[in-house]
Design an enzyme around this catalytic site. Structure first.
Site, PDB file in Angstrom:
ATOM      1  N   PHE A 121       6.065   1.059  18.686  1.00 32.53           N
ATOM      2  CA  PHE A 121       7.207   0.347  17.862  1.00 32.53           C
ATOM      3  C   PHE A 121       7.792  -0.729  18.308  1.00 32.53           C
ATOM      4  O   PHE A 121       7.790   0.005  19.722  1.00 32.53           O
ATOM      5  CB  PHE A 121       7.862   1.178  17.045  1.00 32.53           C
ATOM      6  CG  PHE A 121       8.797   1.314  15.921  1.00 32.53           C
ATOM      7  CD1 PHE A 121       7.761   1.245  14.549  1.00 32.53           C
ATOM      8  CD2 PHE A 121      10.012   1.689  15.351  1.00 32.53           C
ATOM      9  CE1 PHE A 121       8.141   1.168  13.162  1.00 32.53           C
ATOM     10  CE2 PHE A 121      10.470   1.168  13.612  1.00 32.53           C
ATOM     11  CZ  PHE A 121       9.376   0.872  12.446  1.00 32.53           C
ATOM     12  N   HIS A 236      18.071  -7.268  11.265  1.00 31.24           N
ATOM     13  CA  HIS A 236      16.354  -6.658  11.329  1.00 31.24           C
ATOM     14  C   HIS A 236      15.629  -8.558  11.176  1.00 31.24           C
ATOM     15  O   HIS A 236      16.047  -8.546  10.455  1.00 31.24           O
ATOM     16  CB  HIS A 236      16.405  -5.542   9.980  1.00 31.24           C
ATOM     17  CG  HIS A 236      13.995  -5.359  11.367  1.00 31.24           C
ATOM     18  ND1 HIS A 236      13.397  -5.488  10.295  1.00 31.24           N
ATOM     19  CD2 HIS A 236      14.211  -3.917  10.138  1.00 31.24           C
ATOM     20  CE1 HIS A 236      12.751  -4.538  10.394  1.00 31.24           C
ATOM     21  NE2 HIS A 236      13.132  -3.877  11.091  1.00 31.24           N
ATOM     22  N   LEU A 250      14.660  -4.258   3.454  1.00 26.92           N
ATOM     23  CA  LEU A 250      13.505  -4.056   4.191  1.00 26.92           C
ATOM     24  C   LEU A 250      12.539  -4.774   4.378  1.00 26.92           C
ATOM     25  O   LEU A 250      11.918  -3.421   2.854  1.00 26.92           O
ATOM     26  CB  LEU A 250      13.855  -2.980   5.138  1.00 26.92           C
ATOM     27  CG  LEU A 250      13.863  -3.216   6.466  1.00 26.92           C
ATOM     28  CD1 LEU A 250      13.970  -3.733   7.492  1.00 26.92           C
ATOM     29  CD2 LEU A 250      13.638  -1.735   7.534  1.00 26.92           C
ATOM     30  N   GLU A 253       9.207  -2.241   9.887  1.00 29.63           N
ATOM     31  CA  GLU A 253       8.793  -2.822  11.457  1.00 29.63           C
ATOM     32  C   GLU A 253       7.334  -2.068  11.204  1.00 29.63           C
ATOM     33  O   GLU A 253       6.807  -2.410  12.638  1.00 29.63           O
ATOM     34  CB  GLU A 253       9.814  -2.507  12.749  1.00 29.63           C
ATOM     35  CG  GLU A 253       9.004  -2.089  14.089  1.00 29.63           C
ATOM     36  CD  GLU A 253      10.617  -2.364  14.735  1.00 29.63           C
ATOM     37  OE1 GLU A 253      11.383  -2.512  14.100  1.00 29.63           O
ATOM     38  OE2 GLU A 253      10.128  -2.954  16.096  1.00 29.63           O
ATOM     39  N   ARG A 414      20.114  -1.157  19.147  1.00 27.25           N
ATOM     40  CA  ARG A 414      19.261   0.094  19.152  1.00 27.25           C
ATOM     41  C   ARG A 414      17.603   0.225  18.580  1.00 27.25           C
ATOM     42  O   ARG A 414      16.610  -1.444  18.147  1.00 27.25           O
ATOM     43  CB  ARG A 414      19.345   0.406  17.550  1.00 27.25           C
ATOM     44  CG  ARG A 414      18.601   1.779  16.945  1.00 27.25           C
ATOM     45  CD  ARG A 414      19.456   2.079  16.166  1.00 27.25           C
ATOM     46  NE  ARG A 414      18.822   1.301  14.881  1.00 27.25           N
ATOM     47  CZ  ARG A 414      17.943   1.759  13.779  1.00 27.25           C
ATOM     48  NH1 ARG A 414      17.199   2.258  14.000  1.00 27.25           N
ATOM     49  NH2 ARG A 414      17.764   1.039  13.247  1.00 27.25           N
TER      50      ARG A 414
HETATM   51  C1  LIG Z   1      15.457  -0.177   4.575  1.00 22.09           C
HETATM   52  C2  LIG Z   1      15.976   1.001   5.354  1.00 22.09           C
HETATM   53  C3  LIG Z   1      14.449   1.724   6.836  1.00 22.09           C
HETATM   54  C4  LIG Z   1      14.769   1.940   8.078  1.00 22.09           C
HETATM   55  N1  LIG Z   1      14.306   2.390   8.500  1.00 22.09           N
HETATM   56  C5  LIG Z   1      14.296   3.285   9.354  1.00 22.09           C
HETATM   57  C6  LIG Z   1      13.390   3.837  10.249  1.00 22.09           C
HETATM   58  O1  LIG Z   1      12.505   3.820  10.569  1.00 22.09           O
HETATM   59  N2  LIG Z   1      13.697   4.983  11.802  1.00 22.09           N
HETATM   60  C7  LIG Z   1      15.378   4.881  11.787  1.00 22.09           C
HETATM   61  O2  LIG Z   1      15.061   5.885  13.046  1.00 22.09           O
HETATM   62  N3  LIG Z   1      16.236   4.186  11.443  1.00 22.09           N
HETATM   63  C8  LIG Z   1      15.479   3.371   9.724  1.00 22.09           C
HETATM   64  N4  LIG Z   1      16.756   3.289   9.361  1.00 22.09           N
HETATM   65  C9  LIG Z   1      18.471   2.671  10.189  1.00 22.09           C
HETATM   66  C10 LIG Z   1      18.912   4.538   9.339  1.00 22.09           C
HETATM   67  O3  LIG Z   1      17.982   4.543   8.661  1.00 22.09           O
HETATM   68  C11 LIG Z   1      20.273   4.715   9.337  1.00 22.09           C
HETATM   69  O4  LIG Z   1      20.468   4.373  10.598  1.00 22.09           O
HETATM   70  C12 LIG Z   1      20.683   5.937   8.638  1.00 22.09           C
HETATM   71  O5  LIG Z   1      19.520   6.760   8.436  1.00 22.09           O
HETATM   72  C13 LIG Z   1      22.253   6.165   8.572  1.00 22.09           C
HETATM   73  O6  LIG Z   1      22.404   8.343   8.116  1.00 22.09           O
HETATM   74  P1  LIG Z   1      23.405   8.592   8.510  1.00 22.09           P
HETATM   75  O7  LIG Z   1      23.087  10.131   8.613  1.00 22.09           O
HETATM   76  O8  LIG Z   1      24.103   8.119  10.142  1.00 22.09           O
HETATM   77  O9  LIG Z   1      23.999   7.660   7.289  1.00 22.09           O
HETATM   78  P2  LIG Z   1      23.757   7.298   5.846  1.00 22.09           P
HETATM   79  O10 LIG Z   1      21.997   8.395   5.621  1.00 22.09           O
HETATM   80  O11 LIG Z   1      23.395   6.644   5.012  1.00 22.09           O
HETATM   81  O12 LIG Z   1      24.348   7.937   5.160  1.00 22.09           O
HETATM   82  C14 LIG Z   1      25.495   8.268   4.655  1.00 22.09           C
HETATM   83  C15 LIG Z   1      26.189   9.230   4.003  1.00 22.09           C
HETATM   84  O13 LIG Z   1      27.988   8.868   3.759  1.00 22.09           O
HETATM   85  C16 LIG Z   1      28.311   9.067   2.248  1.00 22.09           C
HETATM   86  N5  LIG Z   1      29.220   8.166   1.959  1.00 22.09           N
HETATM   87  C17 LIG Z   1      29.641   6.977   2.966  1.00 22.09           C
HETATM   88  N6  LIG Z   1      30.759   6.702   2.012  1.00 22.09           N
HETATM   89  C18 LIG Z   1      31.374   7.767   1.806  1.00 22.09           C
HETATM   90  C19 LIG Z   1      33.057   8.073   2.096  1.00 22.09           C
HETATM   91  N7  LIG Z   1      33.714   7.570   1.927  1.00 22.09           N
HETATM   92  N8  LIG Z   1      33.359   9.370   1.052  1.00 22.09           N
HETATM   93  C20 LIG Z   1      31.950   9.640   1.206  1.00 22.09           C
HETATM   94  N9  LIG Z   1      30.874  10.030   1.504  1.00 22.09           N
HETATM   95  C21 LIG Z   1      30.742   8.696   1.872  1.00 22.09           C
HETATM   96  C22 LIG Z   1      26.972   8.302   1.631  1.00 22.09           C
HETATM   97  O14 LIG Z   1      27.413   8.189   0.148  1.00 22.09           O
HETATM   98  C23 LIG Z   1      25.888   9.074   2.468  1.00 22.09           C
HETATM   99  O15 LIG Z   1      25.576  10.232   1.804  1.00 22.09           O
HETATM  100  C24 LIG Z   1      16.827   1.773   8.105  1.00 22.09           C
HETATM  101  C25 LIG Z   1      17.103   1.803   7.936  1.00 22.09           C
HETATM  102  C26 LIG Z   1      17.394   1.548   6.412  1.00 22.09           C
HETATM  103  C27 LIG Z   1      18.669   0.493   5.578  1.00 22.09           C
END
Ligand SMILES: Cc1cc2nc3c(=O)[nH]c(=O)nc-3n(C[C@H](O)[C@H](O)[C@H](O)COP(=O)(O)OP(=O)(O)OC[C@H]3O[C@@H](n4cnc5c(N)ncnc54)[C@H](O)[C@@H]3O)c2cc1C
Length: 608
Positions: A121, A236, A250, A253, A414
């Protein structure tokens, strides 16, 4: 306090993505009571969308890899603005966290010897991304969810938190509503972990889902925490550009990691032109060398060839594509071409199944037969709630944060794969920190009845204006402002205009109104989300205006150079003071000498 239900826990985790689930699992394992709250259905968090993989220096494919190299890559990718201690803990602990996922049932792709397979990557010296085809996030969520549910964690689904409650300086709970019927809910808690993800919905073209309205960032800001490095927004390089309904979606990558080639409308492989001088030596010099690297990668064999230029860091590739399009060498729909069709079709379908179906079903393009059209899409925010590295506690006692809503770990940019590993490393640490805090708390905090009534009244308000401003119009305008004035390339004049326009638009907030009922009323939900979007957008714009240099994902046309002397050791911080957004620059933490030495070691050539 008659209009809401009440639940009481030692620790409440807000967000059930990778970070929230891992935090809840850990807190619960420490013997405290845990409530897990999420805005969507369990298993639907944004983490499920992650495609490419999770970065961990397991050294299964490149034996030379180790946490030290992962640490250096992460710091270099972040242009040394990262909290070095977070980067160190992340690099050291990611391998154990990935092995733990495997132990809990995650089925990763395998090497011939049966070890977890790792792919290349951008920005990673060695092949480091553990993956499950291009559906890594799905496997991670499935595994964590199963583990959490079996551990007996109480989950509140489709429940949005709108306010954090405090007893004096410290956290006392959270208030929210159920999306299903609009009923209100009070969570009394000794500690709260925010794991709400990012802010993508502030921008019109984004890979992020509807949940990403920056709720955690804004809740923490309102509760007195500071948000750091908000100027660093990652675009991205490869999102879909066509058809319009899926613009921004998306394109992992992983396509470039598997040998995908970028070309402009003149069929030029343009990435060589854009390699920064400082890292040019790390990349193949010619098509032949790049092909040799890809061939070796496909065969799973070592090589002395260096990686293709398409594997430059995301900020760099995004700017390159943006420039190619702006200078008239774009594809028909305003992107460039990304081609993997020169490889065996069956292998492409096996390694990139989601991409194959995404393009086939949504754009009627067969990626095994021809190129995709791709362009930059807002993807990730490096900035977030400032936390202490060991425990993830913010400066508000009892308030913890992990995952994309927290800041510090990724500095100015990142690396791909470093988010999923961030979630499991710091999700675990936040759960541990919150449980310890809750156990050690003397008297339980008290929730103020007045504050709960205020929170309820705030939610009811938009119903009193059925003929009020349409929240969707305001959101659309906010998106346009962020895209036009605080996008990939920035100038002082643009950003100042953007801030003024945001201020003007914000005046409309008290006028937004909504018709209908409390049951599944997305317009009503948006009325509240808008407040969060404004806080995050303003924080991004003000932070970006203040940094008069270009660094990582922050590109200033009026200050194109990286100013090491002036800015190399300063984080940007915004916080609420007397009701106003206030900005400060604070010194980065000083890295100990033994870690500095890793950067002096001559890098070995990358192996396939
Ligand atoms: C399409 C895509 C592909 C990606 N691929 C990769 C990859 O291959 N490798 C990598 O390292 N990263 C990747 N990323 C980035 C990575 O997926 C995210 O940064 C990461 O999953 C975020 O995880 P999190 O647990 O912080 O939040 P999330 O997984 O988004 O979870 C957020 C949670 O908070 C909850 N929430 C939000 N606001 C509230 C509220 N007010 N009240 C109650 N609940 C709330 C939501 O419902 C959800 O449950 C990718 C991102 C995208 C968009």
């Amino acid at each position: 306090m008659a209009n809401h239900e009440t639940h009481e826990f030692d620790v409440v985790v807000i967000g059930a993505g990778g970070a929230g689930l891992r935090a809840a699992i850990e807190a619960s394992a420490q013997g405290v009571t845990v409530g897990l709250v999420c805005k969507s259905l369990l298993g639907k968090a944004h983490t499920v969308m992650a495609e490419g993989g999770v970065a961990a220096a397991l050294a299964n494919v490149d034996a030379k890899d180790g946490w030290q190299t992962h640490f250096c890559d992460t710091m270099k990718g972040g242009k040394m603005l990262n909290n070095w201690r977070m980067a160190q803990l992340h690099a050291q602990e990611a391998p154990d966290r990935v092995r733990e996922l495997e132990h809990w049932g995650a089925v990763f792709d395998r090497t011939k010897e049966g070890k977890i397979l790792q792919r290349a990557f951008g920005g990673h010296t060695y092949k480091r991304l553990c993956h499950v085809g291009d559906r890594t996030g799905l496997e991670m969520i499935r595994t964590l969810q199963d583990k959490g549910v079996h551990q007996g964690i109480k989950v509140f689904m489709e429940c949005a938190v709108t306010r954090l409650l405090k007893d004096g300086d410290r956290i006392a709970g959270a208030f929210g509503y159920f999306r299903e019927d609009g009923r209100y809910v009070l969570f009394k808690a000794k500690a709260v972990v925010l794991a709400t993800g990012g802010v993508g919905k502030s921008f019109p073209i984004t890979s992020n889902s509807w949940e990403y309205t920056g709720d955690g960032h804004a809740l923490a800001y309102d509760a007195g925490a500071d948000l750091i490095d908000m100027e660093f927004v990652q675009f991205h390089p490869t999102g879909m550009v066509h058809p319009p309904g899926v613009r921004g979606l998306l394109v992992t990558e992983g396509v470039r990691g598997e040998g995908g080639i970028l070309r402009n409308s003149k069929q030029e492989r343009f990435m060589w032109k854009y390699l920064p001088e400082a890292s040019r030596k790390d990349f193949a010099e010619s098509e032949e060398e790049a092909t040799k690297w890809v061939d070796a990668a496909l065969a799973g064999e070592p090589t002395d060839a260096r990686r293709p230029p398409e594997l430059s860091t995301r900020d760099n590739v995004a700017r390159a594509i943006y420039t190619e399009v702006k200078e008239g060498r774009g594809s028909p729909h305003g992107g460039v071409f990304l081609d993997i069709s020169y490889q065996d079709p069956e292998r492409v379908k096996k390694k990139l199944p989601s991409m194959y179906h995404q393009f086939k079903d949504l754009a009627d393009v067969d990626i095994t037969a021809g190129p995709m059209e791709v362009g930059p899409t807002m993807h990730y925010i490096m900035g977030g709630i400032r936390v202490e590295a060991e425990t993830e506690e913010s400066r508000v006692p009892g308030l913890f944060a992990a995952g994309e809503c927290s800041g510090g770990m990724h500095g100015a940019n990142r690396l791909g794969g470093n988010s999923l590993s961030d979630l499991i490393v710091f999700g675990r640490r936040a759960g541990l920190g919150a449980a310890e805090y809750a156990k050690n708390l003397g008297t339980a905090p008290q929730v103020s009845e007045e504050e709960v009534k205020e929170a309820e009244a705030e939610m009811e308000e938009p119903f009193s204006r059925p003929e009020g401003k349409n929240p969707y119009d305001i959101a659309k305008r906010l998106n346009e402002i962020m895209s036009d004035y605080v996008g990939i390339f920035r100038t002082e004049a643009d950003m100042q205009t953007g801030i003024n326009k945001l201020q003007e638009l914000k005046k409309q907030l008290p006028n937004v109104g909504i018709k209908g009922t409390h049951a599944y009323n997305p317009g009503w939900h948006l009325c509240r989300d808008l407040k969060n979007m404004f806080i995050c957008s303003e924080a991004i714009a003000r932070s970006a205006l203040s940094r008069t240099e270009s660094r990582g994902a922050h590109s200033r046309l009026d200050y194109p150079n990286t100013e090491e002397e002036k800015w190399g050791k300063l984080n940007t911080s915004v916080f609420k003071k007397d009701g106003e957004m206030t900005l400060e620059h604070t010194p980065t933490l000083t890295m100990p000498d033994d870690l500095k030495e890793f950067f002096l070691v001559k890098k070995e050539p990358a192996h396939a």
